[in-house]
Motif scaffolding. Structure first.
Motif, mmCIF file in Angstrom:
data_model
loop_
_atom_site.group_PDB
_atom_site.id
_atom_site.type_symbol
_atom_site.label_atom_id
_atom_site.label_comp_id
_atom_site.label_asym_id
_atom_site.label_seq_id
_atom_site.Cartn_x
_atom_site.Cartn_y
_atom_site.Cartn_z
ATOM 1 N N ASP A 1 41.552 30.383 37.689
ATOM 2 C CA ASP A 1 41.716 31.289 38.724
ATOM 3 C C ASP A 1 40.448 31.292 39.035
ATOM 4 O OD1 ASP A 1 44.055 32.255 37.694
ATOM 5 O OD2 ASP A 1 43.635 33.980 36.521
ATOM 6 N N SER B 1 38.994 28.735 47.600
ATOM 7 C CA SER B 1 39.454 29.654 48.413
ATOM 8 C C SER B 1 37.885 29.836 49.474
ATOM 9 C CB SER B 1 40.115 30.952 48.375
ATOM 10 O OG SER B 1 41.059 30.430 47.631
ATOM 11 N N THR C 1 39.724 30.911 42.822
ATOM 12 C CA THR C 1 38.693 31.640 43.787
ATOM 13 C C THR C 1 37.330 30.794 44.709
ATOM 14 O OG1 THR C 1 39.269 33.205 41.823
ATOM 15 C CG2 THR C 1 36.924 33.302 43.266
#
Length: 696
Positions: free
Chosen positions: A275, A282, A279
């Protein structure tokens, strides 16, 4: 390509990974030696190196006051460590220290030196034998808990080439007849992660770093690969996902950005991003896309993941609550990677990835699957034997090219590769067979050549001519060569890899044999001994006497000062005088009968001491030895763990040797034991290096 951003991102990610290393606070340097060390010095050193006498201009008294405070004292401790571990000190007439005490002194002093930055080289492969063999294979059982320190281990050039081959849609295959890795099939790419080269094991976890020059080349390669993929070439599955996104006229949605990040991570890291990674990537992708467009943003994303520590390093930190010994187990993903990279140059792949996602991954089943695959697919197994025996270095020894062209030496290496693979396939008495078999492949590479098939159509039954004289290196007449391989050579002339032309050439000089080097190899690789480095005050040259044999020239090594070390090497190397420097068996040298007599000396713990008539007798004696098997297991441990063995690894080593013997000398059983051991699957926190007063 926004290079500055990618470099900064790589640095940030590396700091993030290193921050997870669970390191302890820096410990103060202990300025005085532990009581046990001081007691050892008083008992075994001061009588010859104290106030009344200082043999060899060595004063041991400062060792009572300081372990590592000054570099001068550290140098003295390194000398003590070497002399004690090699058995040169105390001298033969003096009382011998208990083996357990020797092991303890080596462990304590080596640990202090490495912690003080004065002994990093003690972790190198060629220093592994400084830990006495009896400490690891003693008769008394040990209850030590085995583990490896948490680490971030730079990938090898082979693994890097395999990754780039995948990204470029090219089937990866290691370079034949050599340990190098070629990126020549992948346009505009240069291998940026070299190994140290030379002799011995190459891929150790603490041997390599990634410096500015490596980073520059990694970045250039990443840019080339990114453009290649977005041009619709390379990995088809990744291109199918990314190319439509790069050609879109609209800014990509959050869903499309995540799709791209996940696809890139799955291909490069062989897993979905965490995760935190999703993040981070991205956000980086979105920022680049907004400034430079979809295609440039995707190029930056590809390059960023390729530059990430998770792509350039093997992260082995483990997680979970520490057990009573302070150990944590590798995560399932880390363990899957560790097993895959232990046997191949490639990560586990999609099938294992699915099992990991479902929580159904079984490390033992995966290991068994890899061990039972075609041996030729296990790149690193064959590479171990090349590095252990060193025969792959034959093409690098300069020879008269008319006598022994480099291509011919490559063929000889390929012959030995095939012999190793045949013995591994049978998987019985592997080491003994490697040391004693008189089977041999001879110019096996020719069986696949169009040239030889053309010769066969003309009625020629062998591939040899003035250019290809490989048969001569084996003392084999051309008419005795057959396509049915391996051939059986005379047992009085050939016995195992140490009598293969590739090994003999690799351990020779440009124009002659090298008995000292060959003897040193046997002492270290098969007997588990250690030879001190040549003092800088010694002129290590044999006399320039063209009309003298090598044995005659080596009279200078029998002088008392030299013989202390040379008695451990020369008698082991001289039996190979029955061969010339390009591997041919011979009976004469300079018109005189060859003297191939030798001996195993100064090896009382091995049960092998005594004279030998020639190399054949020597290797057969070594091939029957349990001690030699144990030393072989130690080298296998170093290769597959990526580090030297420590006293707490004794249970792992003993279990691996037991598995090898109980399964009839099976290499698969040995690997099965090593790759499921506590040393392989458990990690302890990496201690920070203490500050050093002289180096702050």
């Amino acid at each position: 390509m926004t290079a500055c951003k990618i470099v900064l991102l790589a640095i940030a990610l590396l700091v993030a990974v290193e921050g997870n290393g669970k390191s302890e606070e820096t410990a103060p340097v202990e300025s005085t030696p532990p009581p046990f060390v001081a007691s050892f010095v008083r008992s075994h050193c001061l009588s010859c190196h104290g106030s009344d006498a200082q043999e060899g201009d060595f004063d041991a008294r400062p060792l009572l006051r300081d372990v590592i405070r000054s570099e001068e004292t550290a140098s003295s401790w390194r000398r003590v460590l070497e002399q004690v571990a090699t058995g040169n000190m105390p001298p033969a007439e003096a009382p011998r220290p208990d083996l357990a005490d020797v092991g303890r002194i080596v462990q304590v002093v080596r640990g202090e030196l490495r912690a003080s930055r004065n002994g990093r080289e003690l972790g190198f492969p060629d220093k592994g034998n400084l830990l006495p063999h009896g400490v690891l294979f003693g008769k008394e059982p040990t209850n030590l808990a085995a583990a490896t320190q948490a680490r971030v281990w730079r990938i090898s050039p082979h693994q890097y080439a395999a990754l780039l081959s995948t990204l470029n849609g090219i089937r990866y295959k290691p370079v034949e007849a050599g340990t190098g890795t070629s990126l020549s099939k992948i346009r505009s790419l240069v291998a940026p992660l070299p190994l140290r080269g030379g002799e011995g094991l190459q891929d150790y976890s603490d041997l390599y770093q990634v410096d500015a020059a490596h980073t520059d080349q990694l970045l250039l390669n990443a840019s080339v690969v990114a453009r290649h993929i977005l041009s619709g070439e390379g990995d088809k599955r990744l291109a199918q996902t990314l190319v439509p996104l790069s050609e879109s006229k609209e800014k990509l949605s959050d869903k499309q950005i995540v799709l791209a990040v996940d696809a890139v991570s799955l291909t490069i890291l062989d897993r979905e991003p965490t995760d935190v990674e999703r993040t981070r990537y991205s956000g980086f992708f979105r920022q680049s896309m907004n400034r430079f467009g979809n295609r440039a943003g995707l190029e930056d994303l590809l390059a960023a993941v390729l530059m990430s520590p998770q792509a350039v390093f093997r992260v082995e930190l483990g997680e979970g609550s520490p057990d009573e010994q302070g150990r944590v187990r590798l995560t399932q993903h880390e363990e899957a990677n560790a097993i895959a990279f232990a046997l191949t140059d490639r990560p586990p792949g999609a099938q294992v990835r699915k099992l990991l996602q479902r929580g159904r991954f079984n490390s033992r089943e995966y290991l068994e699957q890899l061990l039972t695959e075609n041996t030729e697919e296990n790149d690193r197994v064959l590479r171990f034997f090349r590095e252990f025996f060193g025969y792959g270095g034959a093409p690098e020894v300069f020879k008269d090219e008319e006598l022994l062209p480099p291509t011919m030496r490559n063929y000889l290496v390929s012959d030995t590769d095939h012999l190793v693979l045949r013995i591994l396939e049978r998987d019985q008495d592997v080491l003994k067979e490697l040391l004693t078999t008189n089977e041999s492949f001879v110019f096996v590479s020719s069986l696949r050549s169009n040239r030889f098939r053309e010769l066969q159509t003309k009625g020629v039954s062998h591939p040899f001519d003035d250019k290809y004289r490989v048969n001569e290196a084996y003392n084999l007449a051309a008419e005795d060569w057959t396509v049915e391989q391996p051939l059986t050579l005379p047992k009085e002339h050939r016995a195992g890899i140490l009598t293969q032309p590739s090994w003999l050439i690799a351990h020779s000089t440009n124009d002659g044999n090298h008995a000292i080097h060959r003897g040193k190899w046997i002492r270290e690789r098969l007997l588990g001994g250690a030879i001190p480095d040549t003092p800088i005050t010694v002129d290590a040259q044999l006399p320039n006497e063209p009309h003298s044999t090598l044995r005659e020239k080596m009279r200078v090594t029998r002088e008392s000062y030299c013989w202390q070390c040379h008695q451990r090497m020369d008698p082991l190397g001289l039996p190979f005088e029955m061969f010339d420097h390009w591997g041919r068996q011979r009976t004469e040298e300079l018109g005189r009968p060859v003297d191939s007599a030798g001996a195993i000396l100064v090896a009382p713990e091995t049960g092998l001491e005594g004279p030998v008539d020639n190399a054949i007798e020597l290797v057969h004696r070594l091939g029957r030895s349990e001690h030699v098997e144990q030393v072989f297991v130690r080298h296998a441990f170093r290769y597959w763990m990526g580090r030297n063995e420590e006293p707490h690894d004794a249970p792992t080593l003993q279990a691996a040797w037991k598995a090898y013997r109980e399964h009839g000398g099976s290499m698969r059983a040995l690997l099965r034991s090593l790759l499921t051991s506590d040393s392989f699957v458990y990690r302890t926190p990496q201690k920070s290096t203490p500050s050093h007063p002289d180096k702050d």
